[in-house]
Scaffold this active site. Structure first.
Site, PDB file in Angstrom:
ATOM      1  N   GLY A 130       0.818  -1.213   0.000  1.00  0.00           N
ATOM      2  CA  GLY A 130       0.000   0.000   0.000  1.00  0.00           C
ATOM      3  C   GLY A 130       0.845   1.253   0.000  1.00  0.00           C
ATOM      4  O   GLY A 130       2.030   1.234   0.351  1.00  0.00           O
ATOM      5  N   PRO A 144       2.111   4.987   1.220  1.00  0.00           N
ATOM      6  CA  PRO A 144       2.319   5.493   2.584  1.00  0.00           C
ATOM      7  C   PRO A 144       1.030   6.146   3.110  1.00  0.00           C
ATOM      8  O   PRO A 144       0.185   6.576   2.320  1.00  0.00           O
ATOM      9  CB  PRO A 144       3.426   6.546   2.402  1.00  0.00           C
ATOM     10  CG  PRO A 144       4.113   6.183   1.122  1.00  0.00           C
ATOM     11  CD  PRO A 144       3.060   5.571   0.246  1.00  0.00           C
ATOM     12  N   GLY A 170      -2.269   3.307   6.714  1.00  0.00           N
ATOM     13  CA  GLY A 170      -2.552   2.563   7.954  1.00  0.00           C
ATOM     14  C   GLY A 170      -1.944   1.165   7.983  1.00  0.00           C
ATOM     15  O   GLY A 170      -2.361   0.325   8.782  1.00  0.00           O
ATOM     16  N   ARG A 202      16.779   1.348  -1.234  1.00  0.00           N
ATOM     17  CA  ARG A 202      15.546   0.781  -0.680  1.00  0.00           C
ATOM     18  C   ARG A 202      15.494  -0.727  -0.907  1.00  0.00           C
ATOM     19  O   ARG A 202      15.002  -1.481  -0.074  1.00  0.00           O
ATOM     20  CB  ARG A 202      14.319   1.473  -1.287  1.00  0.00           C
ATOM     21  CG  ARG A 202      14.086   2.845  -0.645  1.00  0.00           C
ATOM     22  CD  ARG A 202      12.749   3.399  -0.993  1.00  0.00           C
ATOM     23  NE  ARG A 202      12.716   3.913  -2.354  1.00  0.00           N
ATOM     24  CZ  ARG A 202      11.693   3.743  -3.182  1.00  0.00           C
ATOM     25  NH1 ARG A 202      10.633   3.048  -2.813  1.00  0.00           N
ATOM     26  NH2 ARG A 202      11.728   4.260  -4.392  1.00  0.00           N
ATOM     27  N   ARG A 212     -11.590  -2.030  36.816  1.00  0.00           N
ATOM     28  CA  ARG A 212     -12.267  -3.023  37.646  1.00  0.00           C
ATOM     29  C   ARG A 212     -13.468  -2.343  38.285  1.00  0.00           C
ATOM     30  O   ARG A 212     -13.533  -1.111  38.379  1.00  0.00           O
ATOM     31  CB  ARG A 212     -11.320  -3.541  38.736  1.00  0.00           C
ATOM     32  CG  ARG A 212     -10.313  -4.520  38.198  1.00  0.00           C
ATOM     33  CD  ARG A 212      -9.326  -4.911  39.265  1.00  0.00           C
ATOM     34  NE  ARG A 212      -9.905  -5.742  40.307  1.00  0.00           N
ATOM     35  CZ  ARG A 212      -9.241  -6.133  41.395  1.00  0.00           C
ATOM     36  NH1 ARG A 212      -7.985  -5.736  41.579  1.00  0.00           N
ATOM     37  NH2 ARG A 212      -9.808  -6.900  42.292  1.00  0.00           N
ATOM     38  N   HIS A 213     -14.408  -3.128  38.738  1.00  0.00           N
ATOM     39  CA  HIS A 213     -15.533  -2.605  39.518  1.00  0.00           C
ATOM     40  C   HIS A 213     -14.980  -1.911  40.761  1.00  0.00           C
ATOM     41  O   HIS A 213     -13.825  -2.135  41.158  1.00  0.00           O
ATOM     42  CB  HIS A 213     -16.445  -3.766  39.918  1.00  0.00           C
ATOM     43  CG  HIS A 213     -15.677  -4.882  40.565  1.00  0.00           C
ATOM     44  ND1 HIS A 213     -15.269  -4.852  41.882  1.00  0.00           N
ATOM     45  CD2 HIS A 213     -15.177  -6.035  40.053  1.00  0.00           C
ATOM     46  CE1 HIS A 213     -14.586  -5.942  42.170  1.00  0.00           C
ATOM     47  NE2 HIS A 213     -14.497  -6.682  41.068  1.00  0.00           N
ATOM     48  N   ASN A 267     -14.118  -8.107  48.240  1.00  0.00           N
ATOM     49  CA  ASN A 267     -12.773  -7.520  48.235  1.00  0.00           C
ATOM     50  C   ASN A 267     -12.409  -7.112  49.654  1.00  0.00           C
ATOM     51  O   ASN A 267     -11.307  -7.364  50.141  1.00  0.00           O
ATOM     52  CB  ASN A 267     -12.697  -6.272  47.356  1.00  0.00           C
ATOM     53  CG  ASN A 267     -12.831  -6.547  45.868  1.00  0.00           C
ATOM     54  OD1 ASN A 267     -13.441  -5.772  45.137  1.00  0.00           O
ATOM     55  ND2 ASN A 267     -12.245  -7.647  45.410  1.00  0.00           N
ATOM     56  N   GLY A 282     -14.122 -14.890  44.370  1.00  0.00           N
ATOM     57  CA  GLY A 282     -15.376 -15.354  43.763  1.00  0.00           C
ATOM     58  C   GLY A 282     -16.569 -14.557  44.247  1.00  0.00           C
ATOM     59  O   GLY A 282     -16.470 -13.374  44.558  1.00  0.00           O
ATOM     60  N   ARG A 317     -21.422  -6.352  40.965  1.00  0.00           N
ATOM     61  CA  ARG A 317     -20.428  -5.311  41.254  1.00  0.00           C
ATOM     62  C   ARG A 317     -20.030  -4.503  40.014  1.00  0.00           C
ATOM     63  O   ARG A 317     -19.675  -3.329  40.127  1.00  0.00           O
ATOM     64  CB  ARG A 317     -19.206  -5.901  41.968  1.00  0.00           C
ATOM     65  CG  ARG A 317     -18.521  -7.087  41.302  1.00  0.00           C
ATOM     66  CD  ARG A 317     -17.632  -7.777  42.337  1.00  0.00           C
ATOM     67  NE  ARG A 317     -16.736  -8.806  41.830  1.00  0.00           N
ATOM     68  CZ  ARG A 317     -17.055 -10.098  41.703  1.00  0.00           C
ATOM     69  NH1 ARG A 317     -18.289 -10.495  41.972  1.00  0.00           N
ATOM     70  NH2 ARG A 317     -16.164 -10.966  41.302  1.00  0.00           N
ATOM     71  N   GLU A 361     -16.052 -12.783  36.150  1.00  0.00           N
ATOM     72  CA  GLU A 361     -14.739 -13.086  36.728  1.00  0.00           C
ATOM     73  C   GLU A 361     -14.439 -14.589  36.640  1.00  0.00           C
ATOM     74  O   GLU A 361     -15.372 -15.410  36.544  1.00  0.00           O
ATOM     75  CB  GLU A 361     -14.698 -12.597  38.194  1.00  0.00           C
ATOM     76  CG  GLU A 361     -13.377 -12.846  38.932  1.00  0.00           C
ATOM     77  CD  GLU A 361     -12.136 -12.246  38.252  1.00  0.00           C
ATOM     78  OE1 GLU A 361     -11.936 -12.464  37.044  1.00  0.00           O
ATOM     79  OE2 GLU A 361     -11.353 -11.574  38.957  1.00  0.00           O
ATOM     80  N   HIS A 400     -13.404  -7.433  35.840  1.00  0.00           N
ATOM     81  CA  HIS A 400     -12.849  -8.045  37.052  1.00  0.00           C
ATOM     82  C   HIS A 400     -11.348  -8.256  36.857  1.00  0.00           C
ATOM     83  O   HIS A 400     -10.858  -8.275  35.727  1.00  0.00           O
ATOM     84  CB  HIS A 400     -13.529  -9.384  37.315  1.00  0.00           C
ATOM     85  CG  HIS A 400     -15.019  -9.277  37.372  1.00  0.00           C
ATOM     86  ND1 HIS A 400     -15.712  -9.146  38.540  1.00  0.00           N
ATOM     87  CD2 HIS A 400     -15.951  -9.254  36.374  1.00  0.00           C
ATOM     88  CE1 HIS A 400     -17.014  -9.066  38.279  1.00  0.00           C
ATOM     89  NE2 HIS A 400     -17.184  -9.130  36.966  1.00  0.00           N
ATOM     90  N   ARG A 416      -6.979  -8.643  33.201  1.00  0.00           N
ATOM     91  CA  ARG A 416      -5.580  -8.998  32.918  1.00  0.00           C
ATOM     92  C   ARG A 416      -5.483  -9.579  31.507  1.00  0.00           C
ATOM     93  O   ARG A 416      -4.554  -9.285  30.763  1.00  0.00           O
ATOM     94  CB  ARG A 416      -5.074 -10.026  33.911  1.00  0.00           C
ATOM     95  CG  ARG A 416      -4.693  -9.428  35.234  1.00  0.00           C
ATOM     96  CD  ARG A 416      -4.140 -10.515  36.142  1.00  0.00           C
ATOM     97  NE  ARG A 416      -3.738  -9.937  37.401  1.00  0.00           N
ATOM     98  CZ  ARG A 416      -3.963 -10.485  38.583  1.00  0.00           C
ATOM     99  NH1 ARG A 416      -4.580 -11.647  38.670  1.00  0.00           N
ATOM    100  NH2 ARG A 416      -3.563  -9.889  39.680  1.00  0.00           N
TER     101      ARG A 416
HETATM  102  O1  F6P Z   1      -9.813 -10.895  44.506  1.00  0.00           O
HETATM  103  C1  F6P Z   1     -10.665 -10.421  43.521  1.00  0.00           C
HETATM  104  C2  F6P Z   1     -10.735 -11.371  42.345  1.00  0.00           C
HETATM  105  O2  F6P Z   1     -11.519 -10.782  41.332  1.00  0.00           O
HETATM  106  C3  F6P Z   1     -11.272 -12.768  42.685  1.00  0.00           C
HETATM  107  O3  F6P Z   1     -12.669 -12.908  42.630  1.00  0.00           O
HETATM  108  C4  F6P Z   1     -10.556 -13.616  41.706  1.00  0.00           C
HETATM  109  O4  F6P Z   1     -10.511 -14.966  42.100  1.00  0.00           O
HETATM  110  C5  F6P Z   1      -9.211 -12.976  41.683  1.00  0.00           C
HETATM  111  O5  F6P Z   1      -9.413 -11.596  41.840  1.00  0.00           O
HETATM  112  C6  F6P Z   1      -8.460 -13.206  40.393  1.00  0.00           C
HETATM  113  O6  F6P Z   1      -7.119 -12.795  40.542  1.00  0.00           O
HETATM  114  P1  F6P Z   1      -5.977 -13.867  40.868  1.00  0.00           P
HETATM  115  O7  F6P Z   1      -5.940 -14.754  39.677  1.00  0.00           O
HETATM  116  O8  F6P Z   1      -4.725 -13.072  41.042  1.00  0.00           O
HETATM  117  O9  F6P Z   1      -6.354 -14.623  42.101  1.00  0.00           O
END
Ligand code: F6P
Length: 646
Positions: A207, A209, A212, A264, A418-419, A425, A431, A479, A500, A566, A571
């Site tokens: 393409g 320049p 994208g 080039r 996160r919530h 917590n 859980g 949550r 979660e 969560h 992650r």
């Molecule tokens: O502690 C909060 C939370 O969302 C738990 O419900 C869950 O098990 C955990 O974090 C996940 O994180 P890790 O894998 O580090 O335990």
């Protein structure tokens, strides 16, 4: 030469449960037999004589289908979860089935003595660059890759049980893994006569320049890594900057500038040579993305021929042409180039725009669209508006087309949060589906206020308020729903897939209770958090698999999206968006009460984190001991500056 291997199978003897009768069934005999295991010390055992191949199997314990802990699992085409094992001949043999299997397919983690081996034959040779002459131009058609696909179809005919890889260190959905394994990029053959060596895939961008290409290359790389393939980008511009210099006047890019053309070409050759060396370095190095204009037939022919050189691996090339004539998109990309490319560092916007516009014109003068019917190509018109494909067969190339059709090149922020703090917590329990604490509710409010002030500076060069454009994703848990209540938005979607991680039998426990009740499980999780799965619950790999539809929807949305999720789920999403190594994912800090703003750019993703309404005594709650496990990559993973990192 020995053509079979004695393979032991184990099922742990658990003193607590009443295991009396353990038998093995599997694909080795079409699932017809029931092979009894006998108790040997701490394990039930049997062994089978197997030819090299990939097999799925499962145990029947006291009459019930049962999976053994810590053995890799697969999902078959009907959605049944089984174990998976890859059997190879001893390394002295020239035949190595494993070398043809994607790196993410790992054999079952059976106790010591498993007959499976990891015998990769590292290809040594890389093509000899001097064998090619880029100046040579003729009208010959480029080589035909179609026959490879047919040949592959024949070799796959002997695979009797399509496997869905569900274990092993790979991103991506189980179904995807299965198909990738069976796809044209990898030869899977359970006969003991192995075919040629490694098969690699090169995605060569095409393409003008400012269309994208680099942005798309980045997104592709991230996606391909997510589904388990090591992918590296080789950018011709980077070779030019490193070897010739950053700022070169547009004259350098004229088609009639012989020195420029020659220089080039040299850079293109260097990029390809490095790509081949990278392929040869490690069997896990599977996909190379050639980020360059490749805008003439001659250059494309060169690329194809270069990669055809006899080597210990073979290469399939797919060209991806990015066609866009929308002035506003080109303008935005030109401005982006001024802002972020080292080519224009220190120049005024007017100088950069003027030079870059001339450079584009030189490329336009020589541009030849991809029309070589004998090569595999994907042509993207205004990314998403229209897509043409040619000779695209096999699951991985079609999956790439599907991904490209769902993505766009509009740069807009994605927010992850996160919530707010939940009752669980606060009590340091995992859980559950508990509501927010007072502090969590305050965070929800603060998040609403913060989002209201947030403006999107990145789309089409104009500022916009997010409240009329924002899309919010939450899970279906109380949550996250509560946390979204104070935020103005255009649309709110509740996803079951965003729930979660399920902690199974540990639901509602504190880390201390978990450790006291299930010490072996606790230790197994600490030892390998990525591959650990809670009994009757999930592991990180399960999350990665279930998040695929969310990823596609995130890619498809052109509006800013806020995901309220969560810890474990975010992650995984963060890992995808930042292109993290999968090993880092379970250890990545995603603290409470912190908004992460990510903006994908052509040269990487920009990240900012903002801590809102800090928690009281942050260190006193939130899985204190669960987060204490050492991360193998802790330092690399963390870009977190807040005190709440977990
Ligand atoms: O502690 C909060 C939370 O969302 C738990 O419900 C869950 O098990 C955990 O974090 C996940 O994180 P890790 O894998 O580090 O335990």
């Amino acid at each position: 030469m020995r053509k079979t291997v004695r393979v032991p199978f184990y099922f742990p003897a658990d003193a607590k449960s009443n295991v009396a009768d353990v038998v093995l069934a599997g694909s080795f005999d079409g699932w017809s037999g029931r092979i009894p295991l006998t108790l040997e010390g701490r394990h039930y055992e049997t062994s089978l004589t197997l030819r090299p191949g990939i097999y799925s199997y499962k145990f029947v314990v006291n009459g019930k289908w049962t999976l053994a802990p810590h053995q890799a699992t697969v999902v078959d085409e009907n959605g049944h979860v089984n174990h998976c094992i890859s059997v190879t001949l001893p390394s002295s043999s020239s035949t190595s089935l494993e070398s043809m299997v994607p790196a993410h397919l790992q054999v079952a983690t059976a106790p010591a003595g498993s007959a499976t081996t990891s015998t990769y034959n590292t290809p040594a040779a890389s093509p000899n660059p001097s064998a090619y002459d880029m100046s040579e131009e003729n009208d010959e058609e480029l080589s035909d890759f179609g026959s490879d696909v047919d040949e592959l179809a024949t070799s796959l005919a002997s695979v009797t049980h399509p496997l869905v890889i569900h274990g092993g260190p790979a991103y991506g959905s189980a179904i995807l893994q299965n198909q990738l394994l069976l796809d044209g990029v990898f030869r899977v053959d359970n006969s003991n006569e192995a075919k040629a060596g490694e098969r690699k895939l090169v995605l060569a961008m095409v393409g003008l320049p400012a269309r994208g290409k680099s942005f798309i290359a980045q997104k592709l790389q991230r996606y391909l890594k997510w589904i388990g393939f090591e992918t590296k980008i080789f950018n011709n511009g980077m070779y030019r900057r490193d070897n010739i210099g950053s700022y070169l006047s547009h004259d350098f890019f004229r088609a009639d500038n012989r020195d420029g053309v020659e220089a080039r070409s040299r850079m293109a050759r260097m990029a390809l040579a490095d790509m081949c060396a990278w392929f040869a370095e490690d069997p896990k190095h599977h996909i190379g993305i050639l980020d360059a204009t490749n805008s003439t037939r001659a250059r494309r022919k060169f690329v194809v021929n270069y990669l055809k050189t006899p080597s210990t691996f073979s290469v399939k090339v797919v060209f991806i042409e990015v066609i866009c004539n929308r002035p506003e998109v080109i303008k935005r990309n030109v401005l982006h180039k001024h802002k972020f490319s080292p080519d224009y560092a220190g120049m005024t916007e007017d100088e950069a725009v003027s030079d870059f516009t001339e450079r584009i014109a030189h490329y336009e003068a020589a541009y030849e669209p991809v029309q070589e019917r004998s090569v595999s190509f994907i042509r993207l018109f205004d990314v998403g508006r229209e897509t043409q494909t040619n000779r695209i067969k096999g699951y991985l190339p079609t999956k790439i087309v599907f991904f490209l059709m769902n993505m766009h090149i509009v740069q807009r922020p994605i927010y992850l949060s996160r919530h707010g703090e939940s009752e669980f917590n606060r009590q340091d329990r995992i859980g559950g589906d508990s509501p927010l604490t007072l502090s969590g509710l305050k965070y929800a409010e603060a998040l609403g206020e913060w989002m209201e002030k947030e403006t999107d500076h990145d789309t089409s060069g104009y500022l916009r308020d997010l409240d009329s454009d924002l899309i919010i994703f939450t899970s279906t848990m109380v949550r996250t729903i509560q946390s979204a209540e104070k935020i103005k938005c255009a649309q709110l979607l509740r996803w079951k897939a965003l729930e979660e991680i399920s902690v199974g039998i540990c639901d509602g426990m504190t880390p201390a209770e978990f450790e006291a009740t299930y010490p072996d499980e606790y230790a197994a999780r600490i030892a390998d958090k990525l591959r650990y799965r809670y009994p009757r619950g999930e592991g990180y790999e399960d999350l990665i698999a279930r998040l695929e539809p969310v990823i596609f929807e995130l890619e498809r949305q052109v509006l800013p999206v806020l995901v309220i999720g969560h810890q474990a789920v975010l992650r995984c999403l963060y890992g995808y968006l930042m292109g993290l190594d999968i090993e880092e994912v379970p250890h990545t800090p995603i603290p409470l009460h912190t908004v992460i703003r990510l903006v994908p750019r052509a040269y990487g993703t920009e990240e900012t984190r903002t801590l809102l309404h800090p928690l009281d005594n942050a260190d006193d709650h939130e899985s204190g001991s669960l987060r204490a496990e050492p991360s193998p990559l802790a330092s690399a993973a963390s870009s977190d500056t807040s005190p709440l990192g977990s």
